[in-house]
Write an enzyme that holds these catalytic residues in place. Structure first.
Site, short mmCIF file in Angstrom:
data_model
loop_
_atom_site.label_atom_id
_atom_site.label_comp_id
_atom_site.label_asym_id
_atom_site.label_seq_id
_atom_site.Cartn_x
_atom_site.Cartn_y
_atom_site.Cartn_z
CE1 TYR A 1 -3.59 -2.53 0.11
CE2 TYR A 1 -3.12 -2.46 3.08
CZ TYR A 1 -3.61 -3.20 1.45
OH TYR A 1 -5.01 -4.20 1.57
N PRO B 1 -17.30 -4.46 1.87
CG PRO B 1 -17.85 -2.76 2.72
CD PRO B 1 -16.51 -3.05 2.35
N GLY C 1 -20.29 -4.39 -5.35
CA GLY C 1 -21.04 -5.55 -5.87
C GLY C 1 -22.16 -5.72 -6.33
CG LEU D 1 -33.56 -3.56 -7.25
CD1 LEU D 1 -35.00 -2.55 -7.03
CD2 LEU D 1 -33.57 -5.47 -8.06
#
Length: 291
Positions: free
Chosen positions: A63, A216, A219, A223
């Site tokens: 990172y 969390p 994806g 809707l």
């Protein structure tokens, strides 16, 4: 240290972590590359996370690279008793910010030493072997974990690593790794709508392995997001808080590592552990995946 809502999880005699953790990835610059936009705020976020009771920080030397580990050292070293830092090896960054997976045993050893140096530690609490960049097209799925995981197991036997873990792993990976050395944690992509890893979540609970889920809110279709927002509004919470609370209630060994570079957002994430989702909300959330 303050005790956070959500409680703790004991994975070994020397390893008890807050189930609400903190992921340091977003402290680096855009694309998890380069310095932070606001270094002072990044340092303040880390210190406040610990002040709030977080005892589980997730990071990696890739990172930045090295940016988040150096920030952690600046903000928190000498580290308070009870704070556990989990890091990951198995990738490097190109000069253009690209992600280059690297599981060569010699390079994994080098990566461990780099994490030690940048964090200012003599031993790493938890080291994840990162596999999520690898797909069946890479040919890795048919290969053994013996060489890369074995290299980390050797460092564990030398006292440079206390505990080993897997990131982006299948159940077959977990089984093979356990034949080499104990595995205390798995870190995979999983949330309310991304449920492919249900069996791994259940297995982790049976075997007292921490299951750290990332993305969390990743994806979701429009809707599904609308349905989540409706539940959140009814509960007087944000969608992120509801998604995090669902993960905490999903399994007794689920742990959270939400990341942020803002103290305001950090406090909001931490408050998610106080949210007790009622049965009707859980039913609605579980049904979102099918929409």
């Amino acid at each position: 240290m303050t005790t956070l809502a959500g409680g703790t999880l004991t994975l070994a005699d020397d390893l008890t972590i807050s189930r609400m953790g903190y992921g340091a990835m977003q402290l680096a610059g855009p694309g998890v590359f380069g310095p932070p936009r606001d270094r002072d705020e990044a340092v303040a976020v880390l210190r406040e996370a610990v002040d709030l009771g977080v005892t589980h920080i997730d990071t990696s030397d890739f990172y930045g690279p090295a940016v988040t580990n150096e920030l952690i050292r600046e903000a928190l070293h000498p580290y308070p008793s009870g704070l556990h830092i989990a890091t990951k090896v198995g990738a490097r960054r190109g000069n253009d910010g690209s992600w280059i997976h690297s599981l060569d045993p010699a390079d994994l050893v080098a990566q461990v030493h780099e994490n030690l140096d940048h964090l200012g530690l003599d031993v790493l609490d938890i080291v994840y072997l990162r596999l999520e960049t690898l797909t069946p097209n890479d040919g890795f799925i048919d290969k053994s974990l013996a060489a890369p995981f074995g290299a980390l197991a050797e460092l564990r036997s030398q006292g440079l690593i206390r505990h080993l873990a897997l990131s982006g792993a299948s159940e077959a990976h977990l089984t093979e790794a356990q034949g080499i050395a104990p595995v205390v944690a798995v870190q995979n992509y999983y949330n309310i709508v991304k449920r492919d890893d249900d069996a791994m979540v259940e297995r982790a609970a049976r075997e007292n392995i921490a299951y750290a889920s990332f993305f969390p809110l990743g994806g979701f279709t429009p809707l599904q997001s609308d349905e989540l927002n409706k539940v959140a509004v009814r509960l007087g919470a944000s969608a992120q808080q509801v998604a995090l609370a669902w993960l905490l209630q999903r399994s007794a060994t689920t742990v959270l590592i939400p990341g942020t570079s803002s103290r305001v957002h950090l406090r909001e994430n931490v408050r998610a552990a106080e949210l007790d989702l009622p049965a009707d909300a859980l039913r609605e959330l579980d049904a979102i995946a099918a929409r």
